[in-house]
Write an enzyme that holds these catalytic residues in place. Structure first.
Site, PDB file in Angstrom:
ATOM      1  N   ALA A 168       9.441 -16.237   0.223  1.00  0.00           N
ATOM      2  CA  ALA A 168       9.018 -16.253   1.633  1.00  0.00           C
ATOM      3  C   ALA A 168      10.189 -16.042   2.570  1.00  0.00           C
ATOM      4  O   ALA A 168      11.264 -16.606   2.398  1.00  0.00           O
ATOM      5  CB  ALA A 168       8.290 -17.535   2.006  1.00  0.00           C
ATOM      6  N   GLY A 169       9.944 -15.191   3.569  1.00  0.00           N
ATOM      7  CA  GLY A 169      10.913 -14.945   4.626  1.00  0.00           C
ATOM      8  C   GLY A 169      11.808 -13.750   4.413  1.00  0.00           C
ATOM      9  O   GLY A 169      12.473 -13.295   5.345  1.00  0.00           O
ATOM     10  N   GLY A 178       6.021 -14.679   5.570  1.00  0.00           N
ATOM     11  CA  GLY A 178       5.607 -13.530   6.355  1.00  0.00           C
ATOM     12  C   GLY A 178       6.405 -13.287   7.617  1.00  0.00           C
ATOM     13  O   GLY A 178       6.096 -12.367   8.376  1.00  0.00           O
ATOM     14  N   LYS A 204       1.079 -20.600  -9.463  1.00  0.00           N
ATOM     15  CA  LYS A 204       1.991 -20.831  -8.343  1.00  0.00           C
ATOM     16  C   LYS A 204       1.270 -21.754  -7.369  1.00  0.00           C
ATOM     17  O   LYS A 204       0.228 -21.395  -6.807  1.00  0.00           O
ATOM     18  CB  LYS A 204       2.364 -19.519  -7.660  1.00  0.00           C
ATOM     19  CG  LYS A 204       3.301 -19.716  -6.480  1.00  0.00           C
ATOM     20  CD  LYS A 204       3.455 -18.443  -5.675  1.00  0.00           C
ATOM     21  CE  LYS A 204       4.228 -18.746  -4.382  1.00  0.00           C
ATOM     22  NZ  LYS A 204       4.120 -17.635  -3.415  1.00  0.00           N
ATOM     23  N   ASN A 229       6.497 -10.176  -0.828  1.00  0.00           N
ATOM     24  CA  ASN A 229       5.201  -9.541  -0.621  1.00  0.00           C
ATOM     25  C   ASN A 229       5.157  -8.803   0.714  1.00  0.00           C
ATOM     26  O   ASN A 229       5.176  -7.582   0.773  1.00  0.00           O
ATOM     27  CB  ASN A 229       4.091 -10.585  -0.710  1.00  0.00           C
ATOM     28  CG  ASN A 229       2.684  -9.975  -0.640  1.00  0.00           C
ATOM     29  OD1 ASN A 229       1.704 -10.686  -0.780  1.00  0.00           O
ATOM     30  ND2 ASN A 229       2.546  -8.682  -0.440  1.00  0.00           N
ATOM     31  N   THR A 230       5.146  -9.566   1.815  1.00  0.00           N
ATOM     32  CA  THR A 230       4.915  -8.964   3.129  1.00  0.00           C
ATOM     33  C   THR A 230       5.920  -7.877   3.467  1.00  0.00           C
ATOM     34  O   THR A 230       5.548  -6.829   4.015  1.00  0.00           O
ATOM     35  CB  THR A 230       4.948 -10.053   4.214  1.00  0.00           C
ATOM     36  OG1 THR A 230       3.988 -11.068   3.888  1.00  0.00           O
ATOM     37  CG2 THR A 230       4.618  -9.472   5.572  1.00  0.00           C
TER      38      THR A 230
END
Length: 266
Positions: free
Chosen positions: A192-193, A166, A105, A214-215
């Protein structure tokens, strides 16, 4: 895939098929037990690891490679922390030398405040890595033109951000993602987001092939429960896309027609 076609097919990347359309990361967890419980609850088959953020002289830092049962997951090394194309290429080659994977990635992020990917650096790194035979999954801004150029280059996916990494802001770039999905001939992974399962569902409703989270999982009060909820959100969004949503209308439309109702106006 055309909305309204109820026959689904597995997520396929570079000829490899996956039953789960949720990918997850390994950063920001409070401990390895919590991380592994969340990975299992997510049902994910692809798990990404930031090699640049591992201190190989520190056993505790290396634990993400040692604590995860990699017989259960496809490892996806990423180049998080790389500010230039040259750094990203070096990390990818390190992953190959360590026999972790030929999948990579690609993240090239010179901006420390908003962590927005560098389109030129990303393209340059992908050009080199595709030529070297890597399976390249590039993380990009929600830029339909760049997505198309990377696909033409030979990347295995495109991975547009929903909003800054994040941030948990959700899909602030929904229309651009819709265009990317419409034009792409490779899987589109929204990365993301995403902050809550409804964000993941929205991405899938737009026709995205998968989400990477993830976050939102790692920083939840209960990461295991949130991971399971994200999996449900991805499945619900995919099913809604396959079912084909009703047309939007500017006026109300009664759920029950008036035809045949006693006393209704003719």
């Amino acid at each position: 895939m055309i909305p309204g076609n109820r026959t689904d097919t597995p997520l396929t990347i570079a000829g490899k098929s996956f039953s789960s359309r949720l990918m997850v990361g390994t950063g920001k967890y409070r401990g390895s037990a919590e991380m592994n419980a969340a990975l299992a609850a997510s049902g994910a088959e692809i798990v990404t690891v930031a090699l640049r953020r591992i201190d190989f002289d520190d056993p505790q830092s290396r634990s993400v490679l040692e604590d995860v049962d990699w017989t259960r997951y496809t490892i996806l090394p990423n180049t998080a922390g790389c500010r230039t194309a040259e750094e990203a290429v070096r990390v990818a080659r390190m992953a190959r030398a360590m026999e972790l994977s030929d999948w990579i990635k690609v993240e090239v992020i010179p901006d420390p405040t908003y962590l927005l990917p560098d389109p030129l650096g990303t393209y340059e790194a992908c050009q080199t890595l595709v030529a070297e035979g890597f399976v390249v999954l590039p993380y990009i801004g929600a830029d339909p033109v760049l997505a198309r150029r990377l696909e033409e280059l030979g990347t295995a996916t495109v991975m547009p951000l929903g909003s800054p990494i994040g941030s948990g802001q959700g899909l602030t770039n929904a229309e651009a993602i819709r265009i990317i999905v419409e034009q792409a001939n490779v899987p589109v992974v929204v990365d993301a987001g995403i902050g809550v399962p409804s964000d993941a569902a929205q991405a899938m409703e737009l026709g995205a092939d998968a989400c990477l989270v993830n976050t939102a999982i790692a920083l939840a009060s209960d990461p295991e429960m949130m991971a399971a909820a994200m999996a449900e959100g991805v499945r619900a969004g995919r099913n809604a896309f396959l079912a084909g949503r009703m047309p939007r209308k500017f006026a109300a439309s009664a759920s029950s027609p008036l035809a045949g109702v006693v006393g209704a106006a003719a």
